[in-house]
Motif scaffolding. Structure first.
Motif, PDB file in Angstrom:
ATOM      1  N   HIS A   1       0.897  -1.022   0.041  1.00 44.44           N
ATOM      2  CA  HIS A   1       0.069   0.121   0.117  1.00 44.44           C
ATOM      3  C   HIS A   1       0.955   1.144  -0.028  1.00 44.44           C
ATOM      4  CE1 HIS A   1      -3.861  -2.253   0.759  1.00 44.44           C
ATOM      5  NE2 HIS A   1      -2.937  -2.998   1.861  1.00 44.44           N
ATOM      6  N   THR A   2       0.427   2.289  -0.773  1.00 44.97           N
ATOM      7  CA  THR A   2       1.247   3.328  -0.920  1.00 44.97           C
ATOM      8  C   THR A   2       0.697   4.501   0.098  1.00 44.97           C
ATOM      9  OG1 THR A   2       1.871   3.019  -3.030  1.00 44.97           O
ATOM     10  CG2 THR A   2       1.933   5.448  -2.349  1.00 44.97           C
ATOM     11  N   TRP A   3       1.540   5.046   1.176  1.00 46.50           N
ATOM     12  CA  TRP A   3       0.965   6.177   2.113  1.00 46.50           C
ATOM     13  C   TRP A   3       0.926   7.417   1.205  1.00 46.50           C
ATOM     14  CZ3 TRP A   3      -1.356   4.863   6.558  1.00 46.50           C
ATOM     15  CH2 TRP A   3      -1.057   3.737   7.089  1.00 46.50           C
ATOM     16  N   VAL A   4       0.009   8.047   1.700  1.00 45.34           N
ATOM     17  CA  VAL A   4      -0.327   9.566   1.046  1.00 45.34           C
ATOM     18  C   VAL A   4      -0.133  10.558   2.343  1.00 45.34           C
ATOM     19  CG1 VAL A   4      -1.874  11.115  -0.121  1.00 45.34           C
ATOM     20  CG2 VAL A   4      -1.724   8.723  -0.826  1.00 45.34           C
ATOM     21  N   ASP A   5       0.580  11.602   1.949  1.00 45.36           N
ATOM     22  CA  ASP A   5       0.826  12.790   2.870  1.00 45.36           C
ATOM     23  C   ASP A   5      -0.547  13.629   2.782  1.00 45.36           C
ATOM     24  OD1 ASP A   5       1.356  14.671   4.360  1.00 45.36           O
ATOM     25  OD2 ASP A   5       3.314  15.002   3.723  1.00 45.36           O
ATOM     26  N   ALA A   6      -1.451  13.305   3.878  1.00 43.80           N
ATOM     27  CA  ALA A   6      -2.561  14.018   4.141  1.00 43.80           C
ATOM     28  C   ALA A   6      -2.494  15.585   4.123  1.00 43.80           C
ATOM     29  CB  ALA A   6      -3.358  13.622   5.413  1.00 43.80           C
ATOM     30  N   ASN A   7      -1.354  16.104   4.278  1.00 45.02           N
ATOM     31  CA  ASN A   7      -1.369  17.603   4.360  1.00 45.02           C
ATOM     32  C   ASN A   7      -0.686  18.179   2.965  1.00 45.02           C
ATOM     33  OD1 ASN A   7      -2.035  18.375   7.236  1.00 45.02           O
ATOM     34  ND2 ASN A   7      -0.132  16.760   7.606  1.00 45.02           N
ATOM     35  N   ASP A   8      -0.349  17.012   2.141  1.00 47.22           N
ATOM     36  CA  ASP A   8       0.534  17.641   0.928  1.00 47.22           C
ATOM     37  C   ASP A   8      -0.162  16.786  -0.390  1.00 47.22           C
ATOM     38  OD1 ASP A   8       1.959  18.954  -0.769  1.00 47.22           O
ATOM     39  OD2 ASP A   8       3.683  17.514  -0.639  1.00 47.22           O
ATOM     40  N   CYS A   9      -1.380  16.957  -0.320  1.00 51.40           N
ATOM     41  CA  CYS A   9      -2.210  16.018  -1.547  1.00 51.40           C
ATOM     42  C   CYS A   9      -3.410  16.760  -1.901  1.00 51.40           C
ATOM     43  CB  CYS A   9      -2.472  14.651  -1.183  1.00 51.40           C
ATOM     44  SG  CYS A   9      -3.908  14.654   0.049  1.00 51.40           S
ATOM     45  N   GLU A  10      -3.922  16.373  -3.100  1.00 48.91           N
ATOM     46  CA  GLU A  10      -5.151  17.129  -3.592  1.00 48.91           C
ATOM     47  C   GLU A  10      -6.350  16.999  -2.493  1.00 48.91           C
ATOM     48  OE1 GLU A  10      -6.363  16.086  -7.532  1.00 48.91           O
ATOM     49  OE2 GLU A  10      -4.211  16.690  -8.311  1.00 48.91           O
ATOM     50  N   ARG A  11      -7.051  17.972  -2.359  1.00 51.39           N
ATOM     51  CA  ARG A  11      -8.017  17.654  -1.260  1.00 51.39           C
ATOM     52  C   ARG A  11      -9.123  16.506  -1.714  1.00 51.39           C
ATOM     53  NH1 ARG A  11      -6.119  18.365   3.068  1.00 51.39           N
ATOM     54  NH2 ARG A  11      -4.289  17.570   1.764  1.00 51.39           N
ATOM     55  N   ARG A  12      -9.352  16.368  -3.010  1.00 51.81           N
ATOM     56  CA  ARG A  12     -10.214  15.514  -3.563  1.00 51.81           C
ATOM     57  C   ARG A  12      -9.690  14.372  -3.125  1.00 51.81           C
ATOM     58  NH1 ARG A  12     -15.399  15.044  -5.098  1.00 51.81           N
ATOM     59  NH2 ARG A  12     -15.987  13.032  -5.864  1.00 51.81           N
ATOM     60  N   LEU A  13      -8.568  13.819  -3.216  1.00 47.00           N
ATOM     61  CA  LEU A  13      -7.969  12.603  -3.001  1.00 47.00           C
ATOM     62  C   LEU A  13      -8.312  12.265  -1.442  1.00 47.00           C
ATOM     63  CD1 LEU A  13      -6.365  10.325  -4.013  1.00 47.00           C
ATOM     64  CD2 LEU A  13      -4.329  11.222  -3.181  1.00 47.00           C
ATOM     65  N   PHE A  14      -8.005  13.043  -0.570  1.00 45.01           N
ATOM     66  CA  PHE A  14      -8.361  12.974   0.819  1.00 45.01           C
ATOM     67  C   PHE A  14      -9.919  12.758   1.008  1.00 45.01           C
ATOM     68  CE2 PHE A  14      -9.303  14.866   5.093  1.00 45.01           C
ATOM     69  CZ  PHE A  14      -8.347  13.799   5.957  1.00 45.01           C
ATOM     70  N   ARG A  15     -10.851  13.431   0.248  1.00 42.32           N
ATOM     71  CA  ARG A  15     -12.224  13.430   0.530  1.00 42.32           C
ATOM     72  C   ARG A  15     -12.686  12.001  -0.020  1.00 42.32           C
ATOM     73  NH1 ARG A  15     -16.612  17.382  -2.484  1.00 42.32           N
ATOM     74  NH2 ARG A  15     -18.369  16.287  -1.781  1.00 42.32           N
ATOM     75  N   ASP A  16     -12.074  11.455  -1.090  1.00 43.87           N
ATOM     76  CA  ASP A  16     -12.319  10.112  -1.792  1.00 43.87           C
ATOM     77  C   ASP A  16     -12.082   9.210  -0.562  1.00 43.87           C
ATOM     78  OD1 ASP A  16     -13.390  11.153  -4.027  1.00 43.87           O
ATOM     79  OD2 ASP A  16     -11.566  10.824  -5.013  1.00 43.87           O
ATOM     80  N   MET A  17     -10.993   9.214   0.043  1.00 47.33           N
ATOM     81  CA  MET A  17     -10.494   8.477   1.102  1.00 47.33           C
ATOM     82  C   MET A  17     -11.563   8.218   2.357  1.00 47.33           C
ATOM     83  SD  MET A  17      -9.322   7.921   4.392  1.00 47.33           S
ATOM     84  CE  MET A  17      -8.480   9.574   4.734  1.00 47.33           C
ATOM     85  N   LEU A  18     -11.936   9.634   2.675  1.00 43.24           N
ATOM     86  CA  LEU A  18     -12.945   9.545   3.767  1.00 43.24           C
ATOM     87  C   LEU A  18     -14.421   8.840   3.393  1.00 43.24           C
ATOM     88  CD1 LEU A  18     -12.355  13.195   5.027  1.00 43.24           C
ATOM     89  CD2 LEU A  18     -11.726  11.215   5.964  1.00 43.24           C
TER      90      LEU A  18
END
Length: 339
Positions: free
Chosen positions: A3-20
């Motif tokens: 699994h690839t970890w994504v930096d929550a503070n340095d990514c597109e907001r849409r990507l974080f929203r999709d994860m939620l």
């Protein structure tokens, strides 16, 4: 699997929203009146219970919302938990279409604090406090009074609605008596039962009498085999050819580890895929459903099947109903009647 970890503070907001969106939630409508008596409402799935004593709940609202100022100042507001029959209300209050929203606002009940009538549950809250939380605010509400009713919730998962059961109006349209069954899986095996003197096995099930709920019927049914079990999601809905009754098969969950016990002349036993249990039971639809279960389990993707005139539909948790022939995993090498 890596699994690839994504930096929550340095990514597109849409990507974080999709994860939620991977967290499945219910759907609520939050409503209030402004000082000039204008009704405001918005759809939210960011609702959480906070405390039982005192009774506190919270809901989140974006600071960019057109209702932001109204809800920050509101002394009272309501939270209506929507049932699966209220998808239109959810869409209306999430829409940017003024006419759609105005029509839905006009349908709200409540003289002092507006709310969605006939919801699964409604809470009338007094504002306890407003908490700043980044690009949102948290409305913490002290629940003054509430009401609730029976029904299936409207769920939300990865940007789409999901259903947990069949609406009553749809069952009424079927015009057939109901039979409920349970699909219990343990360690890759499913439970079947067999009546004394019979050489054919069956999926545990029973007729549903008027006024009975499937949860209680299935709980009692599995208790006879020494298994504490609860009905979960509706897994398949169909009518066998030549039968008047409609069969509702539910996935059944059990925390127990005990082996099933035979009772009242009925033998109970777990069967694995290598034993091809679908060949041991009667009913083309039931046989196909059991085949589907083992294939979905292997593929790691489950859906809810319901019978239709054009070959059936499967509702995936992350999508809309799709034609049976298009449902993964690949069924090209399997019988087309599998359900």
């Amino acid at each position: 699997m890596t699994h690839t970890w994504v930096d929550a503070n340095d990514c597109e907001r849409r990507l974080f929203r999709d994860m939620l969106g991977s967290f499945m939630t219910g759907v609520t409508v939050v409503s209030t009146r402004s000082e000039d008596r204008t009704v405001r409402a918005f759809t939210a799935n960011s609702f959480t219970s906070v405390s039982l004593d005192p009774p506190l709940v919270l809901v989140c609202l974006a600071k960019t919302s057109g209702s932001y100022e109204t809800f920050v100042a509101a002394e009272n507001f309501s939270i209506s938990v929507l049932g699966d029959w209220q998808r239109q209300m959810s869409n209306a209050f999430a829409s940017r279409d003024p006419s759609m929203k105005a029509e839905a606002l006009a349908r709200l009940a409540g003289a002092d604090v507006p709310f969605v009538d006939e919801s699964l549950a409604t809470m009338i809250c007094r504002r306890d406090r407003v908490i700043d939380a980044g690009d949102h605010i948290i409305l913490l509400g002290a629940v003054n009074r509430f009401q609730s009713k029976n029904g299936q919730p409207l769920g939300y998962f990865r940007g789409g609605y999901v259903g947990f059961g069949l609406a009553v109006r749809e069952l009424e349209q079927l015009g057939a008596p109901l039979f409920v069954g349970g699909l219990l899986e343990r360690d890759g095996k499913v439970l079947l039962c067999r009546r004394q003197g019979s050489d054919r096995w069956e999926l545990p099930g029973a007729a549903l009498s008027a006024g009975e709920q499937h949860t209680g019927v299935l709980r009692s049914l599995f208790a006879r085999f020494g298994i504490p079990a609860e009905a979960s999601l509706l897994y398949s809905l169909f009518q066998e050819v030549g039968e008047r009754r409609t069969t509702m098969m539910f996935s059944v969950e059990s925390n127990g580890e005990a082996e099933p016990e035979s009772a009242n002349g009925i033998e109970a036993r777990l069967f694995g895929v290598q034993e091809r249990p679908w060949e041991l039971i009667d009913g083309e639809m039931k046989q196909g459903m059991l085949q589907r279960f083992f294939r979905e389990r292997e593929a790691g993707c489950f859906g809810i099947y319901y019978d239709t005139a054009d070959g059936g539909r499967v509702v995936a948790l992350d999508g809309k109903p799709r034609p049976w022939a298009e449902w993964p995993p690949d069924l090209s090498a399997k019988p087309a009647t599998a359900r």
